[in-house]
Design an enzyme around this catalytic site. Structure first.
Site, PDB file in Angstrom:
ATOM      1  CG  HIS A 194       0.174   6.138  -0.367  1.00 43.43           C
ATOM      2  ND1 HIS A 194      -0.716   7.212  -0.778  1.00 43.43           N
ATOM      3  CD2 HIS A 194       0.102   6.150   0.816  1.00 43.43           C
ATOM      4  CE1 HIS A 194      -1.807   7.248   0.168  1.00 43.43           C
ATOM      5  NE2 HIS A 194      -1.563   6.014   1.193  1.00 43.43           N
ATOM      6  CG  HIS A 243      -1.958   1.309   1.792  1.00 44.04           C
ATOM      7  ND1 HIS A 243      -2.800   1.514   1.147  1.00 44.04           N
ATOM      8  CD2 HIS A 243      -1.354   1.816   2.073  1.00 44.04           C
ATOM      9  CE1 HIS A 243      -3.699   2.789   1.415  1.00 44.04           C
ATOM     10  NE2 HIS A 243      -2.624   3.240   2.219  1.00 44.04           N
ATOM     11  CD  GLU A 244       2.152   3.528   3.951  1.00 41.34           C
ATOM     12  OE1 GLU A 244       2.124   4.290   3.319  1.00 41.34           O
ATOM     13  OE2 GLU A 244       1.187   2.972   4.335  1.00 41.34           O
ATOM     14  CD  GLU A 286      -4.210   6.302   3.179  1.00 39.33           C
ATOM     15  OE1 GLU A 286      -4.349   5.357   2.933  1.00 39.33           O
ATOM     16  OE2 GLU A 286      -3.247   6.935   2.102  1.00 39.33           O
TER      17      GLU A 286
END
Ligand code: ZN
Length: 258
Positions: free
Chosen positions: A124, A120-121, A182
């Site tokens: 980003h 997920h990071e 997100e």
């Protein structure tokens, strides 16, 4: 003059994210990388760094598997575990930096769950969300300034109105936008972890663990983050695609135990 600058900034800064969303990115990759590296250096000075060899090896291994799959070179990335048992979080920054807090490791109990967070990071960063956020904040503030100058010349300015407009921009523009980031990072991370050979279903278990560990946080409409429940819904909607990628994955990382 300012209005012309704003329009030209929009025209020159338009790009498309990995999921096909139009985005405004006004800053160069180099500028963002410099900012990321600088913030990371400051964090390393301020926070204790975990010296636990087992934990470091494990986090390194999970992160490397994800980076390789994203066609990024793990050797160029700096991956640091911060010794913060009360912080359930992780982050990735432009400038090739990844930070994991030890508190996360109590909630992300398996390598697959850790891969869901780190994926997920990385999502980003791959989608240039940092650039988009600072660009949008800058443009929103400039737009508000123009509006307020306009109101002032019409004798309509008041501190209450200024506060209402600024607060409205925060809730109306910046917040939903962070939530779009997100869910986009969730999707990119889910598909990335699956391709890297981590079980994508672990992402759902991770967010269930998060709920148990820390509740749902502030009310969703005022929060930059979606509720854990809506995250899980979003992840489930891409699960078939993710499971297909997982089954096709060439290998399943076997990382040393923590
Ligand atoms: Zn995020």
């Amino acid at each position: 003059m300012l209005a012309i600058l704003l329009v030209s900034a929009f025209l020159s800064g338009c790009s498309v994210s990995p999921t096909g969303r139009n985005q405004l990115t006004l800053y160069s990759e180099d500028t963002m990388a410099q900012q990321g590296s600088q913030s990371f250096e400051e964090m390393k000075q301020q926070l204790p760094i975990s010296q636990d060899t087992k934990i470091n090896r494990n986090v390194q291994c999970v992160a490397e598997a994800l980076l390789k799959t994203a066609e990024l070179k793990p050797v160029e990335w700096e991956i640091v575990v911060f010794d913060q048992p009360d912080t359930v979080n992780a982050f990735a920054l432009p400038g090739r930096k990844i930070g994991v807090y030890t508190g996360l490791l109590d909630v992300a109990k398996t390598d697959d769950q850790l891969a869901a967070v780190v994926g997920h990071e990385i999502g980003h960063v791959l989608a240039h969300h940092g650039n988009e956020r600072v660009s949008t904040t800058m443009i929103t503030q400039a737009g508000l300034a123009i509006l307020l100058i306009g109101l002032q010349t019409q004798d309509m300015n008041s501190p209450e109105l200024t506060a209402a407009l600024t607060g409205g921009a925060q809730i109306g523009i910046i917040l939903p936008f962070s939530r779009a980031h997100e869910s986009e990072a969730d999707t990119i991370g889910l598909l990335l972890m699956a391709r890297a050979g981590f079980d994508p279903k672990a992402s759902v278990v991770l967010w269930q663990n998060m709920s148990q560990a820390g509740g749902d946080g502030p009310p969703q409409f005022l929060s930059t983050h979606p509720s854990n429940e809506s995250r899980i819904e979003g992840l489930e909607s891409h699960m078939d695609e993710a499971m297909a990628l997982y089954r096709e994955a060439a290998h399943h990382p076997q990382c040393p135990a923590r």
